[in-house]
Structures are given as C-alpha cells and as structure tokens.
Design a protein around this motif. Structure first.
Motif, mmCIF file in Angstrom:
data_model
loop_
_atom_site.group_PDB
_atom_site.id
_atom_site.type_symbol
_atom_site.label_atom_id
_atom_site.label_comp_id
_atom_site.label_asym_id
_atom_site.label_seq_id
_atom_site.Cartn_x
_atom_site.Cartn_y
_atom_site.Cartn_z
ATOM 1 N N PHE A 247 -34.782 -16.256 -43.460
ATOM 2 C CA PHE A 247 -35.023 -15.444 -42.279
ATOM 3 C C PHE A 247 -34.382 -14.065 -42.363
ATOM 4 N N PHE A 248 -33.813 -13.761 -43.536
ATOM 5 C CA PHE A 248 -33.095 -12.500 -43.713
ATOM 6 C C PHE A 248 -33.512 -11.817 -45.002
ATOM 7 N N LYS A 249 -33.338 -10.518 -45.032
ATOM 8 C CA LYS A 249 -33.602 -9.757 -46.250
ATOM 9 C C LYS A 249 -32.541 -10.107 -47.287
ATOM 10 N N ASN A 250 -32.742 -9.666 -48.502
ATOM 11 C CA ASN A 250 -31.798 -9.980 -49.574
ATOM 12 C C ASN A 250 -30.464 -9.275 -49.435
ATOM 13 N N LYS A 251 -30.354 -8.337 -48.499
ATOM 14 C CA LYS A 251 -29.047 -7.718 -48.287
ATOM 15 C C LYS A 251 -28.531 -8.093 -46.905
ATOM 16 N N ASN A 252 -27.260 -8.155 -46.793
ATOM 17 C CA ASN A 252 -26.606 -8.604 -45.569
ATOM 18 C C ASN A 252 -26.409 -7.413 -44.628
ATOM 19 N N HIS B 231 -26.398 -28.398 -36.409
ATOM 20 C CA HIS B 231 -27.354 -29.438 -36.789
ATOM 21 C C HIS B 231 -27.065 -30.107 -38.130
ATOM 22 N N GLN B 232 -26.082 -29.617 -38.854
ATOM 23 C CA GLN B 232 -25.668 -30.205 -40.136
ATOM 24 C C GLN B 232 -26.861 -30.453 -41.057
ATOM 25 N N LEU B 233 -27.705 -29.422 -41.195
ATOM 26 C CA LEU B 233 -28.895 -29.522 -42.032
ATOM 27 C C LEU B 233 -28.555 -29.276 -43.495
ATOM 28 N N ASP B 234 -29.358 -29.831 -44.383
ATOM 29 C CA ASP B 234 -29.234 -29.557 -45.810
ATOM 30 C C ASP B 234 -29.608 -28.109 -46.077
ATOM 31 N N HIS B 235 -29.376 -27.671 -47.308
ATOM 32 C CA HIS B 235 -29.675 -26.278 -47.654
ATOM 33 C C HIS B 235 -31.158 -25.976 -47.458
ATOM 34 N N PHE B 236 -32.046 -26.820 -47.957
ATOM 35 C CA PHE B 236 -33.492 -26.649 -47.761
ATOM 36 C C PHE B 236 -34.003 -27.739 -46.842
ATOM 37 N N VAL B 237 -34.785 -27.320 -45.839
ATOM 38 C CA VAL B 237 -35.355 -28.243 -44.861
ATOM 39 C C VAL B 237 -36.827 -27.876 -44.689
ATOM 40 N N ASN B 238 -37.644 -28.863 -44.417
ATOM 41 C CA ASN B 238 -39.058 -28.650 -44.200
ATOM 42 C C ASN B 238 -39.262 -27.614 -43.085
ATOM 43 N N ALA B 239 -40.076 -26.601 -43.351
ATOM 44 C CA ALA B 239 -40.311 -25.513 -42.396
ATOM 45 C C ALA B 239 -40.907 -26.027 -41.087
ATOM 46 N N ALA B 240 -41.784 -27.021 -41.173
ATOM 47 C CA ALA B 240 -42.382 -27.579 -39.961
ATOM 48 C C ALA B 240 -41.313 -28.238 -39.081
ATOM 49 N N LYS B 241 -40.323 -28.868 -39.698
ATOM 50 C CA LYS B 241 -39.230 -29.489 -38.941
ATOM 51 C C LYS B 241 -38.404 -28.412 -38.244
ATOM 52 N N LEU C 290 -25.913 -11.717 -37.013
ATOM 53 C CA LEU C 290 -27.137 -12.501 -36.860
ATOM 54 C C LEU C 290 -27.215 -13.591 -37.931
ATOM 55 N N LEU C 291 -26.816 -13.250 -39.147
ATOM 56 C CA LEU C 291 -26.777 -14.234 -40.225
ATOM 57 C C LEU C 291 -25.833 -15.385 -39.864
ATOM 58 N N MET C 292 -24.678 -15.062 -39.323
ATOM 59 C CA MET C 292 -23.718 -16.103 -38.934
ATOM 60 C C MET C 292 -24.244 -16.944 -37.773
ATOM 61 N N GLU C 293 -24.995 -16.322 -36.885
ATOM 62 C CA GLU C 293 -25.595 -17.073 -35.777
ATOM 63 C C GLU C 293 -26.573 -18.119 -36.314
ATOM 64 N N ALA C 294 -27.405 -17.707 -37.253
ATOM 65 C CA ALA C 294 -28.351 -18.641 -37.872
ATOM 66 C C ALA C 294 -27.613 -19.711 -38.678
ATOM 67 N N ALA C 295 -26.609 -19.300 -39.433
ATOM 68 C CA ALA C 295 -25.846 -20.250 -40.244
ATOM 69 C C ALA C 295 -25.120 -21.267 -39.373
ATOM 70 N N THR C 296 -24.560 -20.822 -38.275
ATOM 71 C CA THR C 296 -23.867 -21.731 -37.363
ATOM 72 C C THR C 296 -24.829 -22.755 -36.788
ATOM 73 N N TRP C 297 -26.016 -22.293 -36.360
ATOM 74 C CA TRP C 297 -27.029 -23.204 -35.823
ATOM 75 C C TRP C 297 -27.435 -24.217 -36.884
ATOM 76 N N TRP C 298 -27.648 -23.734 -38.106
ATOM 77 C CA TRP C 298 -28.149 -24.563 -39.207
ATOM 78 C C TRP C 298 -27.090 -25.540 -39.706
ATOM 79 N N ILE C 299 -25.896 -25.013 -39.993
ATOM 80 C CA ILE C 299 -24.863 -25.808 -40.670
ATOM 81 C C ILE C 299 -23.962 -26.560 -39.701
ATOM 82 N N GLU C 300 -23.379 -25.859 -38.740
ATOM 83 C CA GLU C 300 -22.416 -26.511 -37.842
ATOM 84 C C GLU C 300 -23.098 -27.330 -36.751
#
Length: 72
Positions: A31-36, A53-63, A41-51
């Motif tokens: 969801f982000f460009k190759n540069k930070n 929902h404890q999702l794996d690194h790659f998850v099905n896009a439909a999920k 915003l990156l931390m907001e997405a990472a927090t939602w993803w990792i902390e």
C-alpha cells in the motif's frame, strides 16, 4: 485506521485481484511506494496488520479487503 488509508487499501486490493486473480497475496508494504515518505501512515498500517490482527507477512488480498470493509 483512518478512512483514507482504508479506501487506499481497498483500491490496491481490487487492482491486485483484477491483475493476478483471487489468490493473490499482499503485505502491508503493497500500500506504499518503495520509499518511506509517510512514516506515520506506514506505522498505522503496520500496527493494524501486525499488532491488532497478528497477520502473516503475506495475506490473501480478498481477505484483507473483507476485513477492511467490515471495519476490523
């Protein structure tokens, strides 16, 4: 998660699914460009993803799309 990030995630998931099919996986980096250029915003997405929902690194896009649409 802010509404603009949710909308962006939905757009990216739709694009990935359209290009590569229903089984395509994404990471929160998709969801982000190759540069930070927006670390908060990156931390907001990472927090939602990792902390939250404890999702794996790659998850099905439909999920991910389903989770975002539900407001998880």
């Amino acid at each position: 998660m802010r509404a603009s990030l949710r909308q962006h995630i939905l757009r990216v998931c739709d694009e990935k699914i359209a290009r590569k099919g229903d089984d395509v996986g994404v990471s929160f980096y998709a969801f982000f460009k190759n540069k930070n250029d927006n670390p908060a915003l990156l931390m907001e997405a990472a927090t939602w993803w990792i902390e939250t929902h404890q999702l794996d690194h790659f998850v099905n896009a439909a999920k991910i799309k389903e989770m975002v649409m539900r407001g998880d």
